[in-house]
Motif scaffolding. Structure first.
Motif, short mmCIF file in Angstrom:
data_model
loop_
_atom_site.label_atom_id
_atom_site.label_comp_id
_atom_site.label_asym_id
_atom_site.label_seq_id
_atom_site.Cartn_x
_atom_site.Cartn_y
_atom_site.Cartn_z
N TRP A 177 -7.28 11.06 -2.06
CA TRP A 177 -6.39 10.01 -2.53
C TRP A 177 -6.79 9.75 -3.97
O TRP A 177 -7.61 8.90 -4.26
CB TRP A 177 -6.56 8.79 -1.66
CG TRP A 177 -5.64 7.60 -1.79
CD1 TRP A 177 -5.50 6.64 -0.81
CD2 TRP A 177 -4.77 7.17 -2.84
NE1 TRP A 177 -4.61 5.66 -1.23
CE2 TRP A 177 -4.15 5.96 -2.47
CE3 TRP A 177 -4.46 7.68 -4.10
CZ2 TRP A 177 -3.25 5.27 -3.28
CZ3 TRP A 177 -3.57 7.01 -4.92
CH2 TRP A 177 -2.97 5.81 -4.51
N PHE B 229 1.13 3.77 -3.08
CA PHE B 229 0.72 5.16 -2.89
C PHE B 229 1.76 6.11 -3.48
O PHE B 229 1.43 7.04 -4.23
CB PHE B 229 0.52 5.44 -1.40
CG PHE B 229 0.17 6.86 -1.07
CD1 PHE B 229 -1.13 7.31 -1.23
CD2 PHE B 229 1.12 7.74 -0.59
CE1 PHE B 229 -1.47 8.62 -0.92
CE2 PHE B 229 0.80 9.04 -0.27
CZ PHE B 229 -0.50 9.49 -0.44
N ASN B 230 3.02 5.86 -3.21
CA ASN B 230 4.08 6.71 -3.74
C ASN B 230 4.25 6.55 -5.25
O ASN B 230 4.72 7.47 -5.93
CB ASN B 230 5.40 6.42 -3.03
CG ASN B 230 5.39 6.93 -1.59
OD1 ASN B 230 4.92 8.02 -1.32
ND2 ASN B 230 5.88 6.11 -0.67
N GLU C 34 0.79 -1.23 0.00
CA GLU C 34 0.00 0.00 0.00
C GLU C 34 0.83 1.28 0.00
O GLU C 34 0.55 2.20 -0.78
CB GLU C 34 -0.96 -0.01 1.20
CG GLU C 34 -2.13 -0.95 0.99
CD GLU C 34 -2.99 -1.09 2.22
OE1 GLU C 34 -4.22 -1.25 2.07
OE2 GLU C 34 -2.44 -1.07 3.33
N TRP C 35 1.83 1.37 0.87
CA TRP C 35 2.58 2.63 0.92
C TRP C 35 3.44 2.82 -0.32
O TRP C 35 3.51 3.92 -0.88
CB TRP C 35 3.44 2.70 2.18
CG TRP C 35 2.65 3.05 3.40
CD1 TRP C 35 2.50 2.28 4.52
CD2 TRP C 35 1.86 4.23 3.62
NE1 TRP C 35 1.67 2.91 5.41
CE2 TRP C 35 1.27 4.11 4.90
CE3 TRP C 35 1.60 5.36 2.86
CZ2 TRP C 35 0.44 5.09 5.43
CZ3 TRP C 35 0.77 6.34 3.39
CH2 TRP C 35 0.20 6.20 4.66
N PHE D 158 -2.25 0.70 5.75
CA PHE D 158 -3.29 1.73 5.68
C PHE D 158 -4.25 1.64 6.86
O PHE D 158 -4.72 2.66 7.36
CB PHE D 158 -4.06 1.63 4.36
CG PHE D 158 -3.44 2.39 3.23
CD1 PHE D 158 -2.18 2.95 3.34
CD2 PHE D 158 -4.11 2.53 2.03
CE1 PHE D 158 -1.60 3.65 2.30
CE2 PHE D 158 -3.55 3.23 0.97
CZ PHE D 158 -2.29 3.79 1.10
N CYS E 240 -5.19 9.57 -8.18
CA CYS E 240 -3.98 9.09 -8.86
C CYS E 240 -3.46 10.10 -9.87
O CYS E 240 -4.22 10.86 -10.46
CB CYS E 240 -4.25 7.76 -9.57
SG CYS E 240 -4.52 6.40 -8.44
N GLN F 165 -4.88 -1.20 -4.95
CA GLN F 165 -3.86 -0.24 -5.35
C GLN F 165 -3.31 -0.52 -6.75
O GLN F 165 -2.25 -0.06 -7.09
CB GLN F 165 -2.72 -0.22 -4.33
CG GLN F 165 -2.08 -1.56 -4.07
CD GLN F 165 -2.68 -2.28 -2.88
OE1 GLN F 165 -3.84 -2.08 -2.54
NE2 GLN F 165 -1.91 -3.14 -2.24
N HIS G 269 -6.77 2.79 -9.47
CA HIS G 269 -6.85 2.57 -8.02
C HIS G 269 -8.31 2.69 -7.62
O HIS G 269 -8.78 3.72 -7.16
CB HIS G 269 -6.00 3.61 -7.28
CG HIS G 269 -6.39 3.81 -5.84
ND1 HIS G 269 -6.15 2.88 -4.88
CD2 HIS G 269 -7.01 4.85 -5.22
CE1 HIS G 269 -6.60 3.33 -3.71
NE2 HIS G 269 -7.14 4.52 -3.89
N ALA H 291 -0.08 7.96 -6.49
CA ALA H 291 -0.91 9.04 -5.94
C ALA H 291 -0.52 10.41 -6.48
O ALA H 291 0.62 10.66 -6.86
CB ALA H 291 -0.82 9.05 -4.42
#
Length: 532
Positions: free
Chosen positions: A94, A67-68, A63-64, A365, A96, A211, A105, A71
């Motif tokens: 949140w 995200f990077n 997830e993280w 998350f 993209c 994701q 996502h 996002a």
């Protein structure tokens, strides 16, 4: 109509001074669908996307890290009393920044609007503090396009497409809902393949694909719409191209888009028409940043409504722990829904309705959103029960308010020297009453199957961003007409959730796609008859 011969899918590049192309800004549910539909109709399209192209094989099942990777991390600011401004001040949404937009996502949940949800001003009457307005269209106008959207997206339980099987998380929620007295409980209408379809495989029921779906079973414009548009030879896709201004002539007609390309060079693409589909925050920001002597308050903003009436849906989550393992993360993330509370019943203490939908967050998350900033024994007790946990998301209609809005923050500039968007939001009392009712309803579902503990989780940064350039019958009430065409600028269109006059309880992607298909038909007709 601007046309070109069929191509074999090789990359094409139209000239910057080609004033016959249609420029679409943003490649998500609205922009990506519109671009493909226009290409299929013989129209040449330049598709500007601020993000890069990340192919499904490169998605990250973490997830993280995901995200990077995906996002929209450009600076934004927030204000207002909403919880997001306190916990996530630089992340009101949140969304993209990638080819495919936020369709790369998303979980795929696709309910339709109900007929009365297009006319909540007539349904509810005036409500203090709310800027209610009926849509200029109704369900009958959109039904044929809902049919087309469900077919092209491969929505389960439509067009003979099998339903998704029940995973453990749904079995817990579904059994609890039925014991609590709910009747309309199923695995939902979902835009992922349960059988191979449209050149994409069936889902393997892998968890953690919220994701980014490496298998391509989920519909997205990245994997479904854009490749088809490229095959026509009429799509000029330009990733890492950030639109910074829309220009117009002395008559108020759009003439082109100024953007910064991947090399950091400022360029200008001429256009016969422009469609803006940047998600409600960035769409409003681009229109406001395109002010001029003719449009001193922002492009297409004679009504003063650009940026106003921002909606994000009423949200929140309920999680519960149990004596036995649940493994909620196995199977599709959101394949489960309880629809009974989506009716309009003011006797509950609020107008409008909400859904209870399945949701499983991963450990990273869940730790971040469970109670932002939490630590200590109580917090770790909950996290240690992760494999014994079930979860749901609450999503319902929030009321439009003029004061909930996107404005330009001139004190904070982005990498291009432009003011960043500030997102201001306060819950309406109706929103707060609905959320309280929804929390209690979610808890009742889990209590009915003997939860050891239930947890009310505050709203996350929202992916449902709606209403900042709303449809209206009269120009003074909104920004665009029933086809998403700007009241003030005849060759400017808005093609995303910004056009939603009200948000309804339904997840918005299906409706955005249906509106884009309807808009494409309108644009084709206007090109054919000389109206554009």
């Amino acid at each position: 109509m601007t046309t070109s011969p069929d191509g074999a899918g090789a990359p094409v590049r139209f000239a910057d001074d080609d004033a016959e192309v249609i420029v679409v800004i943003g490649s998500g549910a609205g922009g990506g669908t519109l671009a493909n539909e226009l290409c299929q109709k013989g129209v040449r399209v330049v598709l500007l996307e601020a993000g890069n192209r990340v192919e499904p094989a490169d998605f990250i099942d973490d997830e993280w890290a995901s995200f990077n990777q995906l996002a929209w991390l450009d600076q934004r600011t927030t204000s207002g009393s909403w919880r997001v401004a306190k916990d996530f001040p630089n992340l009101p949404a949140w969304t993209c920044k990638a080819v495919g937009g936020t369709t790369v996502h998303w979980a795929g949940c696709c309910p339709r609007f109900k007929e009365w949800e297009f006319r909540i001003r007539s349904e509810h009457g005036p409500i203090a503090g709310a800027n209610l307005l009926d849509w200029p269209i109704g369900l009958s106008d959109l039904e044929p396009y809902y049919d087309r959207a469900e077919d092209r997206m491969g929505v389960t339980r439509t067009n003979g497409i099998p339903a998704s099987p029940a995973n453990n998380n749904f079995k817990v929620m579904g059994n609890g809902a039925k014991r609590a007295g709910y009747r309309d409980v199923n695995t939902g209408r979902m835009a992922f393949n349960t059988v191979p379809r449209d050149g994409r495989p069936a889902t393997i029921q892998d968890g953690f694909n919220f994701q980014g779906d490496k298998q391509r079973a989920h519909w997205s414009t990245l994997t479904a719409e854009i490749p088809k548009a490229e095959q026509t030879g009429r799509l000029d896709l330009r990733p890492q191209s950030t639109a910074i201004r829309i220009e117009h002539d002395d008559a108020g007609r759009v003439t082109g888009v100024v953007y910064v390309d991947a090399a950091g060079t400022q360029r200008r693409q001429q256009a016969r028409a422009v469609a803006v589909a940047c998600n409600a925050i960035e769409t409003a920001r681009l229109l406001l940043n395109s002010e001029s002597a003719l449009f001193p308050d922002g492009l297409a903003n004679s009504s003063g409504q650009v940026g106003r009436n921002y909606m994000r849906h009423l949200t929140g989550s309920v999680y519960a722990t149990f004596d036995k393992p649940v493994h909620m993360y196995r199977g599709e993330t959101m394949s489960g829904i309880v629809t009974d509370e989506s009716r309009n019943d003011p006797d509950r203490g609020f107008v409008g309705g909400y859904y209870m939908q399945l949701l499983s967050l991963g450990v990273p998350f869940l730790a971040a959103f469970l109670s932002p900033g939490a630590w200590g024994r109580d917090f770790t007790d909950v996290m240690e029960q992760y494999d014994h946990m079930a979860g749901m998301w609450l999503v319902g209609e929030d009321l439009p308010q003029e004061s909930n809005r996107v404005t330009l923050n001139h004190d904070v500039l982005d990498q291009f020297g432009l003011p960043v968007p500030n997102v201001h939001f306060d819950d309406h009392p109706n929103d707060a009453a609905m959320r309280s009712h929804a929390y209690a309803a979610g808890e009742s579902v889990y209590d009915a199957v003997d939860a050891t503990r239930t947890l009310r989780v505050p709203p996350y940064p929202s992916t449902h961003n709606l209403g900042t350039a709303r449809m209206s019958a009269r120009p003074q009430d909104g920004v665009v007409n029933e086809f998403g065409r700007a009241h003030d600028v005849p060759n400017l269109f808005v093609s995303d959730g910004s056009v939603m006059t009200t948000g309804a309880a339904a997840n918005p992607t299906l409706t955005i796609v249906a509106l884009a298909l309807r808009q494409a038909d309108h644009i084709e007709g206007q090109l054919r008859t000389g109206g554009l």
